[in-house]
Design a protein around this motif. Structure first.
Motif, mmCIF file in Angstrom:
data_model
loop_
_atom_site.group_PDB
_atom_site.id
_atom_site.type_symbol
_atom_site.label_atom_id
_atom_site.label_comp_id
_atom_site.label_asym_id
_atom_site.label_seq_id
_atom_site.Cartn_x
_atom_site.Cartn_y
_atom_site.Cartn_z
ATOM 1 N N ARG A 38 0.859 -1.180 0.000
ATOM 2 C CA ARG A 38 0.000 0.000 0.000
ATOM 3 C C ARG A 38 0.893 1.228 0.000
ATOM 4 O O ARG A 38 1.892 1.287 0.714
ATOM 5 N N GLU A 42 -2.755 4.905 -2.989
ATOM 6 C CA GLU A 42 -3.876 3.990 -2.802
ATOM 7 C C GLU A 42 -4.946 4.642 -1.930
ATOM 8 O O GLU A 42 -4.651 5.299 -0.928
ATOM 9 N N ARG A 43 -6.192 4.447 -2.309
ATOM 10 C CA ARG A 43 -7.331 5.019 -1.573
ATOM 11 C C ARG A 43 -7.439 4.374 -0.193
ATOM 12 O O ARG A 43 -7.263 3.187 -0.032
ATOM 13 N N TYR A 44 -7.703 5.191 0.807
ATOM 14 C CA TYR A 44 -7.934 4.686 2.160
ATOM 15 C C TYR A 44 -9.149 5.409 2.723
ATOM 16 O O TYR A 44 -9.169 6.625 2.825
ATOM 17 N N ASP A 45 -10.168 4.623 3.081
ATOM 18 C CA ASP A 45 -11.409 5.213 3.563
ATOM 19 C C ASP A 45 -11.905 4.377 4.738
ATOM 20 O O ASP A 45 -12.325 3.240 4.563
ATOM 21 N N TYR A 49 -9.406 -0.070 2.062
ATOM 22 C CA TYR A 49 -8.316 0.550 1.307
ATOM 23 C C TYR A 49 -8.061 -0.253 0.040
ATOM 24 O O TYR A 49 -8.383 -1.431 -0.067
ATOM 25 N N ASP A 50 -7.477 0.411 -0.942
ATOM 26 C CA ASP A 50 -7.006 -0.256 -2.146
ATOM 27 C C ASP A 50 -5.563 -0.712 -1.911
ATOM 28 O O ASP A 50 -4.792 -0.051 -1.220
ATOM 29 N N PRO A 68 -12.062 -3.249 -2.711
ATOM 30 C CA PRO A 68 -11.375 -2.769 -1.517
ATOM 31 C C PRO A 68 -10.914 -3.922 -0.627
ATOM 32 O O PRO A 68 -11.491 -4.998 -0.650
#
Length: 288
Positions: A38, A42-45, A49-50, A68
């Protein structure tokens, strides 16, 4: 005097991907190395996460984006069809602990296999072998067997059922998933359990305590590690009907002969794969 057994270079994370966080890494049933990464892009929500899986297969390397991913303490392995399984070592109520992704990185199924995963290894058929540590064995009915086998869709296929105290798994210290057999080395009495489909589990006593890896080739066996100052030892033995008989004690070292630092292992039949900090280079020792 113990002889030095040098590891051989096996697979390296390409430099283009170094600098990202290595969340987990493994070597699969076909000898391919995988890194779950990661990075800042990378997207983290919340807890989703991606992630990126980088695969090294001989001289080839390629990346697969997963999303995800939910695992806070991830364990990853690959499936024969090109997909991946990512599990959280610690289960959470109401959250599917395991997610299966197809070859394009898309989630296709999710399920739970029990708390406190110490080892997650897939076999050549794509089944999941899971070894648990003590907090799961004594705290979660799904983990109580100490070692279980699951399908890649979450169906329970096998669980260890000890017939005596000698084969009880309080903590799965080492797990080896080979082509024809699975080998389990558990705390507290540290026997070597041989698991073959359609046969009773065979139990052998061993001369080693606290090892973190075990490899088997024919009638020969090697244990890597042990308690305290024995972390770099390699104990060689021979299989009998009821025991592992001691043969020799050597020392496992880096390819350049230097002592090993902090590392983790993956065991596949006769091959012991070693990943040392900073977790970008796999090396291998092969028994035989």
């Amino acid at each position: 005097m113990p002889a030095d057994r040098r590891l051989a270079p096996c697979a390296r994370l390409p430099s283009a991907y170094q600098g990202r966080d290595v969340l987990h890494s493994t070597v699969d049933a076909f000898g391919r190395a995988h890194w779950l990464l990661r990075g800042p892009d990378e997207r983290y929500d919340d807890d989703l996460y991606d992630a990126l899986v980088v695969t090294v297969d001989d001289a080839d390397a390629y990346a697969t984006r997963l999303g995800p991913v939910r695992a806070r303490v991830p364990r990853i392995d690959a499936l024969p069809d090109g997909g991946f399984v990512v599990a959280d070592a610690r289960s959470r109520r109401g959250v599917d602990q395991v997610r299966v992704f197809d070859a394009l990185g898309r989630p296709v199924s999710a399920f739970t296999v029990g708390d406190a995963i110490e080892h997650l290894l897939t076999d050549e058929r794509g089944d999941l072998w899971v070894g648990y540590f003590d907090e799961g064995v004594f705290g979660d009915p799904l983990s109580a067997a100490g070692v279980r086998r699951w399908s890649s869709t979450g169906d329970p296929l096998w669980r260890h059922t000890p017939l005596s105290d000698a084969e009880f798994v309080s903590d799965c210290y080492a797990l080896n998933v080979g082509r024809r057999a699975t080998w389990v080395y558990p705390y507290t009495l540290f026997p070597l359990l041989e698991v073959r489909e359609g046969r009773p589990v065979r139990v052998r006593t061993t001369p080693v305590r606290g090892a973190t890896g075990v490899v088997v080739c024919g009638g020969r066996v090697a244990f890597r590690g042990g308690y305290r100052a024995a972390g770099d030892q390699l104990v060689l033995g021979e299989l009998t009907e009821t025991a592992v008989e001691f043969v020799a004690k050597d020392r496992l070292v880096r390819p350049d002969g230097a002592p090993l630092g902090r590392c983790r292992t993956v065991c596949r039949g006769p091959r012991l794969y070693v990943l040392e900090e900073p977790f970008t280079q796999w090396t291998v020792f092969e028994l035989g």
